[in-house]
Design an enzyme around this catalytic site. Structure first.
Site, PDB file in Angstrom:
ATOM      1  N   GLY B 325       0.842  -1.205   0.000  1.00 13.32           N
ATOM      2  CA  GLY B 325       0.000   0.000   0.000  1.00 13.32           C
ATOM      3  C   GLY B 325       0.872   1.248   0.000  1.00 13.32           C
ATOM      4  N   TRP B 328       2.313   1.640  -3.395  1.00 12.65           N
ATOM      5  CA  TRP B 328       1.289   2.095  -4.347  1.00 12.65           C
ATOM      6  C   TRP B 328       1.303   3.623  -4.424  1.00 12.65           C
ATOM      7  CZ3 TRP B 328      -2.888   5.340  -3.632  1.00 12.65           C
ATOM      8  CH2 TRP B 328      -3.805   5.409  -4.683  1.00 12.65           C
ATOM      9  N   HIS B 329       1.565   4.273  -3.272  1.00 15.60           N
ATOM     10  CA  HIS B 329       1.510   5.733  -3.251  1.00 15.60           C
ATOM     11  C   HIS B 329       2.657   6.376  -4.019  1.00 15.60           C
ATOM     12  CE1 HIS B 329      -1.424   5.140  -0.043  1.00 15.60           C
ATOM     13  NE2 HIS B 329      -1.825   6.356  -0.325  1.00 15.60           N
ATOM     14  N   GLY B 330       3.765   5.692  -4.105  1.00  8.77           N
ATOM     15  CA  GLY B 330       4.876   6.305  -4.823  1.00  8.77           C
ATOM     16  C   GLY B 330       6.083   5.401  -4.836  1.00  8.77           C
ATOM     17  N   PHE B 517       0.182  10.412  -7.096  1.00  9.68           N
ATOM     18  CA  PHE B 517       0.119   8.974  -6.830  1.00  9.68           C
ATOM     19  C   PHE B 517      -0.690   8.318  -7.915  1.00  9.68           C
ATOM     20  CE2 PHE B 517      -0.065  10.889  -2.403  1.00  9.68           C
ATOM     21  CZ  PHE B 517       1.290  11.079  -2.389  1.00  9.68           C
TER      22      PHE B 517
END
Lengths: 383, 517
Positions: B325, B328-330, B517
């Protein structure tokens, strides 16, 4: 009339139109109510107000705003740093009147010297005035948007009214190149066969239009949008012009750098004659790109090339003026104390610290210890 | 195109709505849906026309593979269906890996192996994480036989629908496709439109006034690289400023997305529910970016085994989910650290709850007011510390800031407080010295943070304001159902939106944080 005689479709069309008309009217009522409410709220807040151009257009920029008129200044949407005051007899932002023939020291510049965002006591002219004591007045002559051409006109007007003994000029980025631009309401240098002529591009003086502008200017919501938020309606002519392919060599901005150098020469040679002040009693302070001092990544693209700035410093010194590039002064102070000189990051105008440092520097240049050439017999820097 | 820009508010939105409702009124629902889909593609292409091809390519590949998968299922060719599933997911993850993570992988390899591999800088296609995850869910559900609606226009609209395309919410086809197929969607409903405009206004207010208002206090701490020069108060005030900025920026965006969609009679899932009011970290994740949490739970945590294979496996699954997770953001180690921190928080939370129920025999459903307040405080503290990693440019910079927050760089009071705290001119207050704090934004910063904390903790959230759920019917009858109230209300809100747009315009371009993102 029997409505049933009409076809049902035309009845539904007209009732549909009426329905949408009613909806439109209700919507507009909501808009008007919201605007009235917003105006009421704005009247309770320090929205930027006042600052109407002088009622003596021929004497602008010596006469800046309308004289003895209350004003409010604040910055950005948050209305930060609110300042209140009343313009003096010359429409300048000073808490005292300027006296004719008083032989003051004049401090000339653009919005940095006009200094709407600072209390008068926190400005270069305020600080310098304290250093000079009560015997020699110091008058700030700052008008937003001025450049070298305007400075020349301004000092000629000041010579007539005040016969100043000394002058301090604050030169900021763009002051040289912008003096060649023909802008409404400003003086500009027009190239001639023999050099340059100082021309003025007058503003539209239609009394009715002026009255309308003044009336609209009294609406707080309008002033909040145009002054605090700097909103202006899209200029479609400019947008269309930007879409057209550019002509080679056209436009005043494209004037070659040699014209800028010639403007510097012209300004420096004409200034003593226009101002009536000897060059040794004139000090130039050159502002620096302060954001670049805080962080080199924040450096901005200069309007006046660094070489041009260097040329200005060199030529002014050669002609006997006092010149100080403030960059080293600011850099040194920042390295030592890490304090900002402006309202970083929202506004580049000087804060009280920059004004104080500049005042100390101007005083050192013109009225240093034992130096009485320009009539200085002053108290000296406060700290 | 940004929701808060002039071109969106005064150009794109009115034109899109006008044609949508015009086609709907003319009895052409499919054309209206197609128009909304095309407008959404234009909305995306306005940012970068070349990447529109990537978006459309991704949609076509996923849609074709899904249709083939359905055919294979109908023909009971399950191996072929599984192969198509693998191909589709590999395609989606491959695209995501190339555009989002390639540079990160190469940099990491270089750092570990000391190599000097070079890769051209790849510009991250905006919203790629959102439209990829949305389609992965569709593909997986198609494989599992949960997908019924396969109209291509509706699928195009489901993926590209402009309110959610750039920064979510992460949509699920089962809640969207039926709405696009419903004829009731294709009509002008003043009540829905009014609620939509209200939500949009609230979101715009959150973004323009609250998030962008506190934003100037963030950069001096996170961008100035002050390192060890940063002291306790500066670090905490900077971290709190970012905590508030991120929340109001992202929840503002989500409100605007929900509002825009509601104007078109389409309900989007809620994405925020006052997350800073959470009294433990599990609850925080039920309130923050709810649609991503749901996606990670349904398509990662549960398939990994969830809590079905004992505590150790459960904790491993939690940590894996949060690390991914974070990633996923960066593409950066700071995001991995952030995800890892939240993974640890969740494990501690689960272990603590287990201890309380099994060893201490506490009834978790019973809470004292003090216990709840303490829980909110501890959760908030943990979240703030984690946001430092989320925002910092590098792990090194993040650790510097956390070190300052721990007081290891010294505690200094701002000299602006000297006249109040030490009017006698003392050099310190209760042993804490005064000094010039470069990254301190003055009392304004304190006022901003206190004000925003009060809003986050005490004020009702957006859906409570517009009366989401049951209360919505009451709101409809109260405000928007009565025409003589609805239209003036729309007039008032229009002025408010114009005002906020001009305020936003006065500060130049202000992107949403989650666009990255």
């Amino acid at each position: 009339m029997d409505r049933a005689a009409y076809p049902s479709s035309s009845i539904s069309t007209s009732s549909g139109a009426r329905l949408w008309l009613r909806r439109g009217a209700l919507f507009c009522a909501g808009v008007v109510a919201a605007l009235i409410a917003l105006e009421g709220v704005m009247r309770l807040l320090p929205v930027t107000m006042g600052f109407y151009r002088t009622e003596h257009p021929d004497l602008w920029p010596l006469y800046n705003f309308q004289s003895r008129t209350p004003y409010t200044y604040s910055m950005t949407w948050e209305m930060l740093y609110p300042r209140y005051g009343i313009t003096n007899n010359y429409g300048q932002l000073a808490p005292f009147d300027y006296v004719t023939g008083s032989r003051p020291v004049i401090v000339v510049g653009d919005s940095y010297i006009e200094s709407q965002m600072n209390d008068f006591r926190d400005t270069l002219q305020g600080d310098l005035g304290r250093m000079m004591g009560s015997s020699i007045p110091v008058y700030g002559l700052g008008v937003s948007g001025l450049s070298l051409s305007d400075y020349l006109a301004l000092t000629a007007q000041a010579k007539t009214d005040f016969a100043p003994r000394a002058a301090v000029f604050l030169i900021v980025d763009g002051d040289i190149s912008e003096s060649l631009l023909d802008q409404v309401g400003h003086y500009y240098f027009r190239a001639t066969n023999t050099g340059f002529a100082l021309d003025f591009h007058p503003m539209d003086q239609d009394p009715l239009l002026k009255r309308v502008r003044y009336s609209i200017g009294e609406i707080h919501l309008y002033r909040y949008l145009t002054s605090n938020l700097r909103f202006s309606a899209p200029d479609f002519r400019r947008i269309l012009a930007a879409l057209k392919p550019r002509e080679e060599g056209g436009g005043s901005k494209a004037q070659a750098a040699p014209a800028h150098y010639a403007v510097v020469d012209h300004f420096l040679s004409e200034l003593p004659r226009h101002s009536g002040i000897e060059s040794r009693c004139i000090a130039f302070l050159l502002d620096a790109d302060r954001y670049a001092i805080y962080d080199p990544r924040l450096a901005s693209t200069p309007k006046d090339e660094p070489e041009l700035r260097g040329y200005f410093v060199r030529r002014a010194a050669e002609l006997g003026y006092h010149v100080s590039d403030l960059r080293p002064l600011f850099s040194e102070d920042f390295a030592k104390h890490r304090r900002h000189f402006d309202y970083w990051p929202i506004d580049r105008h000087w804060n009280r610290l920059a004004h104080r440092l500049a005042a100390d520097e101007a005083y050192r240049l013109l009225f240093g210890p034992g130096d009485r050439r320009c009539g200085g017999e002053a108290q000296g820097p406060a700290n | 195109m940004l929701f808060n820009s002039y071109e969106f508010i005064f150009g794109f939105l009115p034109l899109t709505a006008l044609f949508f409702f015009g086609l709907s009124a003319a009895g052409q629902p499919l054309l209206a849906a197609g128009w909304l889909g095309l407008a959404s593609v234009f909305f995306y292409g306005y940012w970068s026309p070349p990447y529109t091809l990537l978006l459309l390519g991704s949609i076509v590949v996923n849609y074709v593979l899904a249709r083939l998968m359905l055919k294979a299922r109908d023909a009971e060719r399950f191996r072929a269906s599984r192969a198509l599933l693998v191909a589709a997911i590999a395609f989606d993850l491959g695209v995501l890996a190339y555009y989002k993570y390639a540079n990160f992988f190469v940099d990491s390899i270089n750092a570990v192996a000391g190599t000097e591999l070079q890769l051209a800088k790849i510009v991250l296609p905006i919203g790629i994480s959102f439209f990829t995850f949305t389609q992965i869910a569709f593909i997986v559900d198609t494989y599992q036989g949960k997908v019924r609606e396969t109209n291509p226009v509706h699928y195009l609209l489901f993926v590209t629908y402009f309110p959610h395309l750039i920064a979510g919410p992460v949509l699920h086809h089962s809640e969207m496709m039926p709405q696009f197929a419903d004829r009731q969607t294709y009509r002008f409903d003043v009540a829905n439109f009014g609620i939509g405009v209200t939500l949009f206004s609230i979101g715009l207010f959150k973004k323009v006034i609250l998030a962008d208002g506190v934003q100037p206090f963030v950069a001096p701490v996170f961008d100035a690289d002050l390192g060890h020069g940063l002291t306790f108060f500066e670090a905490w005030l900077g971290a709190l400023a970012y905590t508030m900025q991120l929340y109001f920026d992202f929840s503002g965006y989500s409100d605007m997305a929900l509002g825009l969609s509601k104007m078109f009679n389409v309900d989007l899932p809620l994405n925020f529910n006052s997350p800073y009011k959470a009294y433990n970290i599990v609850e925080f994740w039920r309130r923050w970016h709810m649609t991503l949490s749901r996606f990670l739970r349904d398509y990662l945590y549960i398939p990994l085994g969830g809590n079905r294979h004992g505590e150790t496996r459960r904790y491993t699954n939690l940590m894996t989910t949060m690390l991914l997770g974070g990633l996923w953001h960066g593409a950066g180690w700071t995001f991995v650290l952030w995800g890892g921190l939240h993974g640890i928080y969740l494990i501690i939370n689960q272990a603590w709850q287990r201890l309380r129920t099994r060893v201490l025999h506490h009834d978790l459903s019973r809470q004292t007011r003090f216990g709840r307040a303490a829980g909110v405080a501890v959760t908030f503290f943990a979240v703030v510390v984690a946001w430092v990693f989320f925002r910092a440019h590098s792990a090194h910079s993040a650790f510097d800031i956390v070190q300052a927050m721990a007081g290891l760089n010294g505690v200094v009071l701002p000299d602006q407080w000297l006249p109040v705290l030490a009017p006698d001119g003392a050099a310190s207050f209760m042993g804490i010295p005064f000094g010039y704090l470069e990254a301190f934004g003055g009392n304004r910063q304190v006022i901003w943070i206190v004000g925003l904390l009060a809003i986050a903790w005490l004020a009702p959230n957006s859906q409570q304001i517009v009366g989401w759920g049951r209360a919505m019917s009451r709101l409809r009858s109260a405000v928007f159902a009565l025409e003589w109230r609805a239209w003036p209300a729309l007039g008032v809100l229009s002025v408010l939106i114009c005002m906020l747009a001009v305020i936003n315009g006065s500060r130049g371009v202000s992107e949403f944080i989650y666009f990255n993102f």
